[in-house]
Design a protein around this motif. Sequence first.
Motif, PDB file in Angstrom:
ATOM      1  N   LEU A 237       0.835  -1.199   0.000  1.00  0.00           N
ATOM      2  CA  LEU A 237       0.000   0.000   0.000  1.00  0.00           C
ATOM      3  C   LEU A 237       0.871   1.252   0.000  1.00  0.00           C
ATOM      4  N   GLY A 238       0.420   2.279  -0.727  1.00  0.00           N
ATOM      5  CA  GLY A 238       1.223   3.485  -0.843  1.00  0.00           C
ATOM      6  C   GLY A 238       0.872   4.587   0.124  1.00  0.00           C
ATOM      7  N   HIS A 239      -0.334   4.530   0.703  1.00  0.00           N
ATOM      8  CA  HIS A 239      -0.774   5.585   1.620  1.00  0.00           C
ATOM      9  C   HIS A 239      -1.888   5.016   2.481  1.00  0.00           C
ATOM     10  N   TRP A 240      -2.033   5.582   3.668  1.00  0.00           N
ATOM     11  CA  TRP A 240      -3.079   5.066   4.561  1.00  0.00           C
ATOM     12  C   TRP A 240      -4.476   5.334   4.014  1.00  0.00           C
ATOM     13  N   ASP A 241      -4.638   6.399   3.234  1.00  0.00           N
ATOM     14  CA  ASP A 241      -5.935   6.670   2.622  1.00  0.00           C
ATOM     15  C   ASP A 241      -6.224   5.568   1.610  1.00  0.00           C
ATOM     16  N   GLY A 242      -7.270   4.810   1.848  1.00  0.00           N
ATOM     17  CA  GLY A 242      -7.618   3.685   0.998  1.00  0.00           C
ATOM     18  C   GLY A 242      -7.097   2.351   1.501  1.00  0.00           C
ATOM     19  N   SER A 243      -6.421   2.365   2.654  1.00  0.00           N
ATOM     20  CA  SER A 243      -5.817   1.132   3.168  1.00  0.00           C
ATOM     21  C   SER A 243      -6.685   0.387   4.161  1.00  0.00           C
ATOM     22  N   PHE A 244      -7.714   1.032   4.680  1.00  0.00           N
ATOM     23  CA  PHE A 244      -8.382   0.512   5.874  1.00  0.00           C
ATOM     24  C   PHE A 244      -9.053  -0.838   5.657  1.00  0.00           C
ATOM     25  N   GLU A 245      -9.717  -1.024   4.534  1.00  0.00           N
ATOM     26  CA  GLU A 245     -10.400  -2.299   4.287  1.00  0.00           C
ATOM     27  C   GLU A 245      -9.388  -3.435   4.150  1.00  0.00           C
ATOM     28  N   VAL A 246      -8.276  -3.168   3.476  1.00  0.00           N
ATOM     29  CA  VAL A 246      -7.242  -4.191   3.302  1.00  0.00           C
ATOM     30  C   VAL A 246      -6.634  -4.576   4.651  1.00  0.00           C
ATOM     31  N   LEU A 247      -6.312  -3.587   5.470  1.00  0.00           N
ATOM     32  CA  LEU A 247      -5.699  -3.860   6.771  1.00  0.00           C
ATOM     33  C   LEU A 247      -6.680  -4.558   7.702  1.00  0.00           C
ATOM     34  N   ALA A 249      -9.139  -6.493   6.828  1.00  0.00           N
ATOM     35  CA  ALA A 249      -9.293  -7.876   6.353  1.00  0.00           C
ATOM     36  C   ALA A 249      -8.124  -8.736   6.811  1.00  0.00           C
ATOM     37  N   ALA A 250      -6.917  -8.176   6.809  1.00  0.00           N
ATOM     38  CA  ALA A 250      -5.750  -8.935   7.257  1.00  0.00           C
ATOM     39  C   ALA A 250      -5.795  -9.179   8.753  1.00  0.00           C
ATOM     40  N   MET A 251      -6.369  -8.256   9.507  1.00  0.00           N
ATOM     41  CA  MET A 251      -6.404  -8.361  10.969  1.00  0.00           C
ATOM     42  C   MET A 251      -7.575  -9.204  11.459  1.00  0.00           C
ATOM     43  N   ARG A 252      -8.636  -9.251  10.699  1.00  0.00           N
ATOM     44  CA  ARG A 252      -9.886  -9.855  11.162  1.00  0.00           C
ATOM     45  C   ARG A 252      -9.733 -11.282  11.707  1.00  0.00           C
ATOM     46  N   PRO A 253      -8.954 -12.180  11.098  1.00  0.00           N
ATOM     47  CA  PRO A 253      -8.865 -13.548  11.623  1.00  0.00           C
ATOM     48  C   PRO A 253      -8.257 -13.634  13.026  1.00  0.00           C
ATOM     49  N   PHE A 254      -7.548 -12.594  13.438  1.00  0.00           N
ATOM     50  CA  PHE A 254      -6.848 -12.643  14.725  1.00  0.00           C
ATOM     51  C   PHE A 254      -7.529 -11.804  15.799  1.00  0.00           C
ATOM     52  N   ASP A 255      -8.537 -11.032  15.420  1.00  0.00           N
ATOM     53  CA  ASP A 255      -9.165 -10.078  16.330  1.00  0.00           C
ATOM     54  C   ASP A 255     -10.436 -10.671  16.930  1.00  0.00           C
ATOM     55  N   THR A 256     -10.622 -10.503  18.222  1.00  0.00           N
ATOM     56  CA  THR A 256     -11.838 -11.002  18.871  1.00  0.00           C
ATOM     57  C   THR A 256     -12.913  -9.933  18.964  1.00  0.00           C
ATOM     58  N   VAL A 257     -12.593  -8.702  18.562  1.00  0.00           N
ATOM     59  CA  VAL A 257     -13.550  -7.600  18.638  1.00  0.00           C
ATOM     60  C   VAL A 257     -14.250  -7.464  17.295  1.00  0.00           C
ATOM     61  N   ALA A 258     -15.556  -7.321  17.314  1.00  0.00           N
ATOM     62  CA  ALA A 258     -16.360  -7.350  16.089  1.00  0.00           C
ATOM     63  C   ALA A 258     -16.045  -6.177  15.165  1.00  0.00           C
ATOM     64  N   ASP A 259     -16.468  -6.309  13.894  1.00  0.00           N
ATOM     65  CA  ASP A 259     -16.317  -5.207  12.949  1.00  0.00           C
ATOM     66  C   ASP A 259     -17.080  -3.978  13.434  1.00  0.00           C
ATOM     67  N   THR A 260     -18.232  -4.198  14.034  1.00  0.00           N
ATOM     68  CA  THR A 260     -18.927  -3.117  14.720  1.00  0.00           C
ATOM     69  C   THR A 260     -18.287  -3.011  16.097  1.00  0.00           C
ATOM     70  N   TYR A 261     -17.441  -2.009  16.270  1.00  0.00           N
ATOM     71  CA  TYR A 261     -16.470  -1.988  17.364  1.00  0.00           C
ATOM     72  C   TYR A 261     -17.100  -2.118  18.741  1.00  0.00           C
ATOM     73  N   ARG A 262     -18.224  -1.493  18.949  1.00  0.00           N
ATOM     74  CA  ARG A 262     -18.827  -1.518  20.291  1.00  0.00           C
ATOM     75  C   ARG A 262     -19.776  -2.713  20.486  1.00  0.00           C
ATOM     76  N   ASP A 263     -19.907  -3.548  19.466  1.00  0.00           N
ATOM     77  CA  ASP A 263     -20.787  -4.717  19.538  1.00  0.00           C
ATOM     78  C   ASP A 263     -19.920  -5.965  19.597  1.00  0.00           C
ATOM     79  N   GLN A 264     -19.622  -6.426  20.803  1.00  0.00           N
ATOM     80  CA  GLN A 264     -18.680  -7.528  20.978  1.00  0.00           C
ATOM     81  C   GLN A 264     -19.404  -8.822  21.364  1.00  0.00           C
ATOM     82  N   GLY A 265     -18.944  -9.921  20.774  1.00  0.00           N
ATOM     83  CA  GLY A 265     -19.546 -11.214  21.049  1.00  0.00           C
ATOM     84  C   GLY A 265     -18.962 -11.871  22.292  1.00  0.00           C
TER      85      GLY A 265
END
Length: 382
Positions: A237-247, A249-265
């Motif tokens: 990636l060349g700049h943080w603008d436009g990077s958020f979905e890619v990052l 997606a890479a983090m999602r398999p390791f994160d226990t906090v939901a995509d909706t940040y305040r809605d945790q399972g």
Amino acid sequence: MTPLQDKATGCVAGAAVGDALGGATEGWTPEQIVQRYGGQVEGVVPPYNTDWRNARPIAPYHKGDGHITDDTLMTHALIRVYERAGGHLDAYSAADHLVPELMGARVWIPELEAEALPLQRIFLAEKWIVARLHYGHVDPREAGTGNIVNCGAAMYMAPVGIVNAADPDAAYAEAVDLAGAHQSSYGREAAGVMAAAVAEAMRPGATVDSVVATTLRLAKDGTRAAIDAVCSAARGLGHWDGSFEVLRAAMRPFDTVADTYRDQGLGARRPSRTHSIEELPLALAFLVIAKGDYRETVLGGVNYGRDADSIASMGGAVAGALGGLAAVPGEWVEQVGTASRTDLVAPGLVIAELAERIHRQDLARRRAHEDAFAALSEGERA
């Protein structure tokens, strides 16, 4: 300034500035941030909720407007703990020095707009330290067991990296020991890796690549896998603008906090060998994308949202250690320092002086050991 002082003040001030800028956007999505501020955040902005006193009654904090949050309060408290201890810290140091600091020393709390005990502002996961050590009389080395697993310990571990400047292995070991009084599982692991990242960034000649390589060498389990995945994605990636979905997606398999940040399972923030906190891998990813540039590293974390203050604070600490105080925009240091009524540079000078003193102690101990071992290995054989 000496290089040590320059890097230490860059680290501590850089962490505080990132914390303050990210506080305004904490908990929100990139889309919500753009909508609220009419575009991406590029510096100090007002609170996301203008009626901050009533927006979240359980947490009526004045975030935004350049106010530091609990990340910086804990970092500065840890520096004062080093002053009291006068040497390396361990889990017992949290019981002997950090607990009294949190519940017995009134400081200015910008988010409360009043002098108060740090205990009255810190999050529940940090209040755990006082509950377990002061009231529960738990063995400090085991006190973190049972706490929610989050970034609470990692967010204030930068001073450990400064004390162990250029020795990431020692920083990792000290932070893991100290953080045992606060966190367990991947939260404790992240504390060790964060300290190691700062220690490597303090080394003359350190680079973004050497920092990331150090974290991958020392990190364990899900923390290592998450850093590897997210930083690998960042390299394309060349700049943080436009990077958020890619990052994300890479983090999602390791994160226990939901995509909706305040809605945790039910699985959120529970111990695991396969998971990781999100904040440290993201902070390193924005550092990679920005090629170490302080401003862009921090703005990536600020505009990413979610736990923006901790992401930007961790990224700011490492970028500030790499580039020194001059890398942290002076106008931001002045704005945040004035708004928070807090000297952002002085604590860095304090921890630099302590690092020199502790290093002298380490040298004396090491030389005594070398002499003793030489006598064992070079003397007459029985």
